[in-house]
Design a protein around this motif. Structure first.
Motif, PDB file in Angstrom:
ATOM      1  N   TYR A  82       0.792  -1.236   0.000  1.00 48.46           N
ATOM      2  CA  TYR A  82       0.000   0.000   0.000  1.00 48.46           C
ATOM      3  C   TYR A  82       0.817   1.276   0.000  1.00 48.46           C
ATOM      4  CZ  TYR A  82      -3.891  -3.087   0.828  1.00 48.46           C
ATOM      5  OH  TYR A  82      -4.820  -4.067   0.696  1.00 48.46           O
ATOM      6  N   HIS A 110      -0.436   8.289   1.364  1.00 52.63           N
ATOM      7  CA  HIS A 110      -1.758   8.269   1.989  1.00 52.63           C
ATOM      8  C   HIS A 110      -2.152   9.596   2.619  1.00 52.63           C
ATOM      9  CE1 HIS A 110      -2.211   4.016   1.238  1.00 52.63           C
ATOM     10  NE2 HIS A 110      -0.928   3.927   1.511  1.00 52.63           N
ATOM     11  N   ARG A 163      -5.810   9.863   3.158  1.00 53.81           N
ATOM     12  CA  ARG A 163      -6.579   9.133   2.150  1.00 53.81           C
ATOM     13  C   ARG A 163      -7.305   7.949   2.771  1.00 53.81           C
ATOM     14  NH1 ARG A 163      -5.707  11.326  -2.564  1.00 53.81           N
ATOM     15  NH2 ARG A 163      -3.654  12.193  -3.037  1.00 53.81           N
ATOM     16  N   THR A 217      -8.619   4.278   2.455  1.00 54.33           N
ATOM     17  CA  THR A 217      -8.367   3.055   1.696  1.00 54.33           C
ATOM     18  C   THR A 217      -9.520   2.088   1.956  1.00 54.33           C
ATOM     19  OG1 THR A 217      -5.987   3.353   1.930  1.00 54.33           O
ATOM     20  CG2 THR A 217      -6.742   1.152   1.323  1.00 54.33           C
TER      21      THR A 217
END
Lengths: 494, 309, 383
Positions: free
Chosen positions: A173, A179, A227, A229
């Motif tokens: 990720y 992120h 962010r 996910t």
């Protein structure tokens, strides 16, 4: 002191003038009870989770808003005092250790989770929000915050931004930098600036990108757009045992070479596995030289293709056992074991020094051999637990600080571990940062000209070394003269 | 010290000598995005960056490549080992793609350019070869010069070589088109949405992953409308807009003219140019200081300004 | 000042900070001096570096709820509860903490009739609205009492002080449930008036030891001693450590939480139609973090209610903390707000809590609390 005096003292605490104009000015802009100056607090916030002493905190501020951080920065400017931000104080490289009695800005009271903007795929949070709290808050909506450092139950989003934190699942990720869409910061000059944005290609230099991982040296983050996910409907967690650490390391390399990027691939050697098993009872095999925890996630369809392939590659590398976690409970237990590994060693000896370097995956086995040899040479107990998929090593030296001369041996071994990692083509830190721990090794990785350019980047944000001076860049570079910082200014802190 | 850790590359030394320390200088790639950032000052020396793939290690998922190499050549080499990078395939060079920093329209499946640049070597305004970052995916060893240089349009340094993160090419990719499915519903329905392009009438969506996963995605999409297989589209053209993804739900309000929008991303390829507000004062101050720090004599790519599309 | 803390115990803390989010006072203040790591650091500063006992240092020690939620979170197994009790004992001996009025307030606990008089008076006062609401005391203190009669001598039921005075209905329910499983119960009543838990929290360990010895002498036999108050059970299970004798150790091993014991004897309990309720389990800290038998609450309760739901706050303290909610009402209130939010997220019909302090503290905030034994009793009665 009589009870009544103590009562008066408590009620009146902070309302009287302190005799220090800096403190008076801070108390004028924050409510007085959120500026702490007593010796107890200052000695406490002079440390973090690292082994480094020598920190010295000045007044400690607990702001609750961006405006208050601006106010603090302006007071700092007026008094020409440095400012050090602090989250949960779980850093391992001393990044939050205050040098030279700066103003410490603890963001632990700025901890609200604001708007969840699903349409733009972000949530706005304050820097003091705890990583795991954020994920728990998002889970019912079908999302999580992907970076999951082992300290996620306590570390803050502000700290994650400062250290560009990773965690086991950043293999697939990505780390914090992938992120975070936008960050509101207070610059060392006291301006409020939005870095990045919700649009995919904001104008200008990637100030957002370079702020992340800058260890509090470019300003203080006051709001972060993280962010969202999507949660994965299917997960397979595999536990593989090996008769040698080399077999485990080779499995990891082969998995990546086969074009599979699992969500996580973590290796623990036998010593650490025993400690973890003793602590958590997760069902780890304690007779294996190494265990590999591999996880794949995604849609249910096709997930077993990758899981089976990993098992196959493990067997081809002489895995003595391959097991798939039967359910979420077993999976959670395995991860609990992995994530509490560093603490579990305290049963073996009271102190530990956790290192953090990154090497090419193909060099993992050789570097590990070298690390065991280094430990033997220095008569130290060393354990290895690491983010194998990223080549991110976390050698753990376990010792008792009361033993005569042990600290010298620990530091010497640590230095050799870093040299061995660099010699294999690695870098100084994967996720803990440089802080005060690795400044002196920066010139092993970078030339003077390289470091000078890093310093230029820093100066563009902070020309006067206001923010967290004495970190990252080594001696001889601006903002880094630690000797000078360690001579505490005169005044009430003397 | 550093020389023991980094390959000494005479081609980069030669490039550094060419750039030198005096006079206005600009680096041209294949000039596919030559207008981005505004017109170059006329009396500027234009050079080319060195070319060639220096080292490709598929099992480490990294490739070291000189800036003048074309993205096409790079991706041809990587494809032999089943990998690609996030760099856009628009006919340009690696250095150009990194300097411009724009993403491929298939970004959801390929990653973003800024995360892909692990290490950068560039020639400074003083003519010195500078290295930032390192060859590993995870790295917090000092300030992040690769992120600063990526997208800086050559205004802070002349990119000579980069180490890029590579990624496995998915086992299956399939493009579908639909004229009656809501593109936002498509984005919401997929666990890991691939690129979704929408021009106001037709939606093109790329599904990727294991064949069974792609088949399952197609089943999920059926409830949203009718989908037909289609050829992979070429890169959309037009003025490049960058808006928050939520703004795409009312494209008409943006006044883009004819458009192709990247749903879930926020890039719009449009007939009309985007007018963007200037940077706020605090950010502008940092930009000005940054430029002054890295290029005190303003000799690097004069005329170009980041943020001009 | 020498706090008489064991140097090895103190050295076990490696400052990793994993305890921080599990500390209710750190959670509501964000102030590290109000965290276990901070408090241990201050213990070291005082004991090793002779740091002065400033108001701030004492405040840090005094605001600890002693919920011990940090202990299971601690990978190094630092015996935090014992460190804090020892710290308070030393400070109390030196007159640095526990002002006299507070000791006075604790005195009646070892004298049930005084407490009954006191709490009846409090109940009356409450109905007359003389008690400030911020004290967080439940508005439903009973006025009259009925005596408990022995039904046999298989097990003791420890009736204690606070429980007996304020929640005798819980004892009755507990007795009926144990009896339904086929066991005869002897309530301890005046035999063993007080376990000493609150005294231990306040650092009055001489008093605690005296109470422990009284209890051990009074309950001499090998009968299990069941306790329906998690705080009392935890204190009694700690007698072995407190007195350091093998007799005390043996006594402690006879002590069971009533749910813990019942879970071992579930087969004997009649199965009946479950109550049509969604019940959230609120784990008292001394059941979850200290006795670590909170799972048995679920085991015994699950067959008797429609649905059990879990709170998502990792068993964070509710702020009751024995006398804490009275001594630190502001912090206790803030801690409770977090708990109430966690409860509201699950929307239960009732909240099962196996500790009187938690029940009253939560009830004062309008949470419908009930002891797990009362729920099982209701289900059995209904059948």
């Amino acid at each position: 002191m009589s009870l009544l005096d103590r009562f008066r003292d408590r009620v009146g605490s902070g309302s009287a003038t302190s005799g220090d104009p800096l403190v008076d000015d801070l108390r004028a802009v924050l409510s007085p009870d959120r500026v702490k100056t007593d010796g107890a607090q200052r000695s406490l916030l002079g440390k973090d989770a690292s082994v480094f002493d020598g920190g010295s905190a000045g007044p400690i501020c607990y702001p609750i808003s961006t405006n208050e951080v601006v106010d603090i920065m302006q007071v700092a400017q007026r008094h020409d005092r440095a400012v050090v931000p602090r989250g949960a104080g779980t850093g391992l490289a001393g990044g939050a250790i205050p040098l030279g009695a700066p103003i410490v800005v603890a963001v632990t009271k700025m901890r609200s989770i604001g708007e969840i903007d699903e349409a733009n795929g972000v949530a706005w949070v304050e820097p003091g929000v705890i990583n795991l709290d954020l994920t728990r808050h998002l889970t019912p909506l079908g999302y999580h915050f992907a970076p999951d450092p082992s300290s996620q139950q306590v570390c803050t989003i502000g700290g994650n931004v400062a250290n560009n934190s990773g965690g086991p699942h950043c293999l697939a990720y990505g780390v914090t930098n992938s992120h975070v869409a936008a960050i509101e910061i207070v610059t060392p000059s006291g301006d409020v600036v939005m870095l990045g944005g919700l649009d995919p290609e904001p104008d200008g230099y990637d100030l957002r990108g370079i702020f992340i991982g800058s260890e509090g040296t470019l300003g203080i983050a006051t709001k972060v757009a993280v962010r969202l996910t999507k949660n994965r409907p299917a997960v397979r967690t595999l536990l593989l045992s090996f008769a040698s650490v080399r077999d485990a390391a080779n499995t990891v390399s082969d998995v990546i070479a086969a074009g599979i990027v699992p969500a996580a691939m973590e290796v623990m050697d036998q010593r650490i596995t025993e400690a973890v098993e003793n602590y958590v009872g997760a069902g780890y095999p304690t007779n294996a030289a190494a265990v590999l925890l591999a996880e794949v996630d995604g849609p249910e369809e096709g997930i077993d293709i990758d899981a089976d392939r990993i098992a196959e590659i493990g067997r081809a590398n002489n895995a003595t056992m391959v097991r798939v976690a039967a359910d979420n409970t077993e999976r959670a237990l395995l991860w609990k074991g992995r994530k509490t590994a560093f603490g579990a060693v305290a049963q073996i000896a009271p102190d530990y020094y956790l290192h953090d370097t990154v090497v090419p995956r193909s060099a993992l086995a050789d570097v590990l051999d070298e690390i065991y040899a280094i430990a033997d040479r220095h008569d130290l107990l060393i354990m290895n637990v690491f983010h194998a998929g990223d080549g991110n090593l976390h050698p753990l030296i376990v010792f008792d600080g009361r033993d005569e001369g042990v600290l010298e041996r620990v530091h010497a071994a640590g230095g050799e571990i870093i040299e061995a990692s660099l010699a294999a083509g690695g870098v100084l830190s994967g996720e803990h940062g440089i802080g005060v721990e690795k400044q002196k090794y920066m010139d092993r990785l970078f030339s003077d000209a390289d470091l000078d350019h890093q310093n230029r980047l820093r100066r563009a944000f902070d020309p006067v070394c206001r923010a967290n001076p004495g970190k990252i860049l080594p001696m001889g570079h601006s903002c880094a003269d630690i000797q000078q910082l360690r001579s505490v200014p005169t005044g009430v802190w003397g | 010290m550093t020389a023991t850790l980094r390959n000494h590359d005479p081609a980069l030394d030669e490039f550094a000598r060419e750039v030198g320390s005096e006079g206005a200088v600009s680096i041209a790639g294949n000039r596919t995005r030559w207008d981005v950032g505004g017109p170059l000052d006329p009396d500027t020396r234009v050079l080319s960056a060195p070319t060639g793939i220096v080292e490709y290690i598929p099992e480490e998922m990294i490739v070291t490549v000189r800036a003048g190499t074309s993205v096409e050549e790079l991706h041809r080499t990587l494809a032999e080992r089943g990998q690609w990078t996030a760099l856009p395939e628009r006919g340009g060079t690696v250095g150009g793609a990194v300097a411009v920093g724009q993403n491929d329209f298939r970004r959801p499946a390929r990653g973003d350019v800024r995360s892909a640049v692990l290490q950068v070597r560039y020639v400074s305004a003083e003519g010195t070869l500078i290295t930032g970052g390192g060859p590993t995916v995870k790295n917090v060893s000092g300030f992040d010069l690769p992120r600063l240089i990526t997208g800086s349009l050559g205004t802070l340094g002349c990119i000579a070589e980069v180490i890029l993160r590579t990624n496995p090419i998915p086992a299956t990719t399939r493009w579908l088109s639909s004229t009656n499915a809501d593109p936002f519903a498509i984005h919401a329905a997929l666990l890991q949405p691939g690129p979704i392009l929408w021009d106001g009438t037709t939606t093109l969506v790329m599904l990727f992953g294991h064949e069974v996963a792609v088949a399952a995605d197609i089943d999920r999409l059926r409830s949203l409308g009718t989908f037909d297989d289609c050829a992979a589209p070429s890169a959309p053209t037009g003025h490049r807009w960058s808006v928050p993804p939520a703004a795409l739900s009312d494209v008409a309000a943006l006044n883009t003219g004819a458009f192709v929008a990247e749903i879930g991303v926020g890039i719009v390829h449009a007939e009309q140019p985007q007018s963007r507000p200037p940077l706020d004062a605090g950010a502008l101050l940092i930009h000005e200081r940054m430029k002054a720090e890295f290029d005190p004599t303003a000799r690097l790519n004069p005329g170009r300004t980041v943020g001009v599309r | 000042m020498d706090l008489h803390l064991d140097a090895d115990d103190l050295n076990m803390c490696v400052q990793c900070g994993l305890c921080l989010p599990h500390c209710p006072t750190f959670r509501v203040t964000g102030d590290e001096a109000m965290s276990p790591r901070g408090r241990i650091h201050l213990m070291r500063e005082v004991q090793d570096n002779n740091a002065p006992l400033t108001t701030e240092v004492l405040e840090s020690f005094e605001t600890c709820v002693q919920c011990r939620g940090c202990e299971p979170a601690c990978p190094s197994n630092v015996p935090y509860g014992h460190l804090m009790e020892q710290t308070r004992e030393t400070l109390a001996e030196h007159g640095e903490i526990t002002p006299r009025w507070q000791r006075l307030a604790l005195a009646p606990l070892s004298n049930p009739s005084m407490l009954q008089a006191g709490s009846s008076a409090l109940a009356v006062a409450q109905r007359l609205k003389l008690v400030p609401k911020r004290l967080g005391i439940s508005a439903e203190l009973p006025i009259r009492r009925k005596p408990l009669q022995a039904s046999g001598n298989d097990v003791y039921l420890f009736t204690g002080c606070v429980m007996d005075a304020w929640q005798r209905d819980v004892h009755r329910a507990g007795m009926r449930v144990i009896e339904a499983a086929g066991f005869g119960v002897t309530p301890t009543n005046d035999l063993a008036p007080c376990c000493g838990a609150l005294h231990a929290h306040a650092g009055l360990s001489d008093t605690t030891r005296g109470l422990a010895e009284t209890m051990m002498a009074a309950l001499e036999s090998d009968r299990p001693i069941l306790v329906d108050s998690a705080g009392c059970g935890a204190a009694m299970k700690d007698y072995g450590h407190l007195l350091g004798t093998s007799e005390a150790q043996a006594f402690s091993e006879r002590v069971f939480d009533i749910g813990e014991w019942l879970a071992l004897n579930m087969d004997d309990l009649p199965r009946v139609a479950p109550l049509d309720l969604v019940v959230a389990v609120q784990d008292p800290c001394h059941l979850r973090h200290v006795q670590k038998v909170h799972e048995s609450t679920r085991t015994v309760l699950r067959p008797y209610v429609r649905e059990l739901v879990e709170l998502d706050d990792d068993g964070l303290c509710c702020g009751a903390g024995g006398a804490y909610s009275v001594l630190e009402p502001e912090l206790a209130g803030q801690i409770r707000e977090r708990k109430v939010e966690a409860i509201n997220r699950q929307r239960p019909d009732a909240v099962a809590s196996a500790n009187p302090g938690c029940s009253m503290h939560l009830a004062a905030a309008g949470v419908p609390t009930i002891h797990p034994m009362e729920l099982i009793d209701q289900a059995l009665q209904q059948a």
